[in-house]
Design an enzyme around this catalytic site. Structure first.
Site, PDB file in Angstrom:
ATOM      1  N   GLU A 156      32.080  44.283 -30.433  1.00 42.49           N
ATOM      2  CA  GLU A 156      31.939  45.720 -30.144  1.00 42.49           C
ATOM      3  C   GLU A 156      31.299  46.451 -31.319  1.00 42.49           C
ATOM      4  OE1 GLU A 156      36.170  45.740 -29.097  1.00 42.49           O
ATOM      5  OE2 GLU A 156      35.625  46.874 -27.312  1.00 42.49           O
TER       6      GLU A 156
ATOM      7  N   GLU B  15      39.336  39.306 -25.304  1.00 41.87           N
ATOM      8  CA  GLU B  15      40.571  40.083 -25.095  1.00 41.87           C
ATOM      9  C   GLU B  15      41.363  39.613 -23.873  1.00 41.87           C
ATOM     10  OE1 GLU B  15      37.593  41.382 -25.708  1.00 41.87           O
ATOM     11  OE2 GLU B  15      37.760  42.923 -27.282  1.00 41.87           O
TER      12      GLU B  15
ATOM     13  N   ALA C  60      39.781  42.918 -33.400  1.00 38.35           N
ATOM     14  CA  ALA C  60      40.815  43.817 -33.899  1.00 38.35           C
ATOM     15  C   ALA C  60      41.948  42.944 -34.426  1.00 38.35           C
ATOM     16  CB  ALA C  60      41.310  44.700 -32.763  1.00 38.35           C
TER      17      ALA C  60
ATOM     18  N   GLY D 242      36.596  43.088 -31.136  1.00 36.75           N
ATOM     19  CA  GLY D 242      36.133  44.259 -31.901  1.00 36.75           C
ATOM     20  C   GLY D 242      34.910  43.952 -32.750  1.00 36.75           C
TER      21      GLY D 242
END
Ligand code: COA
Length: 263
Positions: free
Chosen positions: A117, A137, A69, A114
């Site tokens: 993911e 993260e 992200a 992300g």
């Protein structure tokens, strides 16, 4: 597909195969809100287009699939905004999982946070041998918010997932393969060729059977076994009533290749 206003996503269509390329190479294809929204728009168009039978997702440039992200956006989150950001990303990744067509992640480099993911929401993951995967993260003092804590543990098991989530370590493609995090490892020169070959193969299968197999696995895994088996039997009954079932069984008996039409 009218997606010509997209800035951060390239959408290409070649027959029954759609290729989505996350296109922010200067920031290693980090997913900001706009990119997530564009991905959602493209996926909705693909979901509603019966002509698309398989999808490839990859990253622009040679270095990165998606490096997570966008940390600039994360740094400025409020509790309410952060929750909404996570829910928005989760909705788009859910759309990938429940697209009703196979989605192949062609992991051309970093698949972190992300990015990992995004790959986890796909049906099959093919990684280049130099790829690095992980959920870093924790090193930013946060945790995955786009489904990583759930899909990673469901895919590779609780123990291996917790180690990756809590250490934040980046792992090699070879280690990801050993853990079952990626299905195949190939050289950079072969990555898109392998992804296309697999996409074409999957696109030639009976589309309704493909959709039901995806549903049986993805939805069935969330159910208690007796209900999941009942769900499987219902889907089996439905797929046994399709024209493609008649064509598939007839072609076998006539010793020819079946022509599936999705009916
Ligand atoms: N969000 C925003 N920008 C990012 C980014 C992210 N997730 N990942 C990389 N970038 C940007 C860098 O800030 C840098 O921008 P700059 O050129 O303006 O300085 C550019 O992309 C290139 O990255 P850089 O760090 O210089 O490349 P590198 O080869 O040295 O390292 C990584 C590559 C992937 C190891 C490193 O970029 C990284 O750790 N990224 C963050 C990974 C992460 O924590 N993801 C989870 C987010 S929740």
């Amino acid at each position: 597909m009218t997606l010509d206003t997209l800035e951060n996503l390239l959408v290409e269509r070649d027959g029954a195969i759609a290729t989505l390329t996350i296109n922010r190479p200067k920031v290693l294809n980090a997913l900001n809100t706009q990119t997530i929204d564009e991905l959602g728009r493209a996926l909705l168009a693909i979901k509603n287009d019966d002509g698309v039978r398989a999808v490839i997702v990859t990253g622009a440039g040679e270095k990165s699939f998606v490096a997570g992200a966008d940390i600039n956006e994360l740094a400025a989150q409020t509790p309410i905004g952060g929750r909404e950001l996570a829910r928005r990303g989760q909705r788009v990744f859910d759309l990938i999982e429940h697209l009703g067509k196979p989605v192949i992640a062609a992991i051309n480099g970093y698949a972190l946070g992300g990015g990992c993911e995004l790959a986890l929401a796909c049906t099959v993951r093919i990684a280049v041998d130099t790829a690095r995967l992980g959920q870093p993260e924790i090193n930013l003092g946060i945790m995955p918010g786009y489904g990583g804590s759930q899909r990673l543990s469901r895919l590779i098991g609780r123990g291996a997932a917790l180690e990756l989530l809590l250490t934040g370590d980046q792992i090699s493609a070879a280690d990801a393969y050993r853990l079952g995090l990626v299905n195949r490892v190939v050289t950079a020169a072969n990555l898109m060729g392998e992804a296309r070959k697999l996409a074409l193969m999957l696109a030639s299968k009976a589309p309704i059977a493909v959709r039901y197999i995806l549903d049986a696995v993805n939805r069935g895994l969330e159910m208690p076994l007796p209900e999941a088996l009942d769900f499987e039997a219902t889907l089996f009954g439905l797929v046994a009533a399709t024209d493609d079932m008649r064509e598939g069984t007839k072609a076998f008996l006539e010793k020819r290749k079946a022509e599936f039409r999705g009916k």
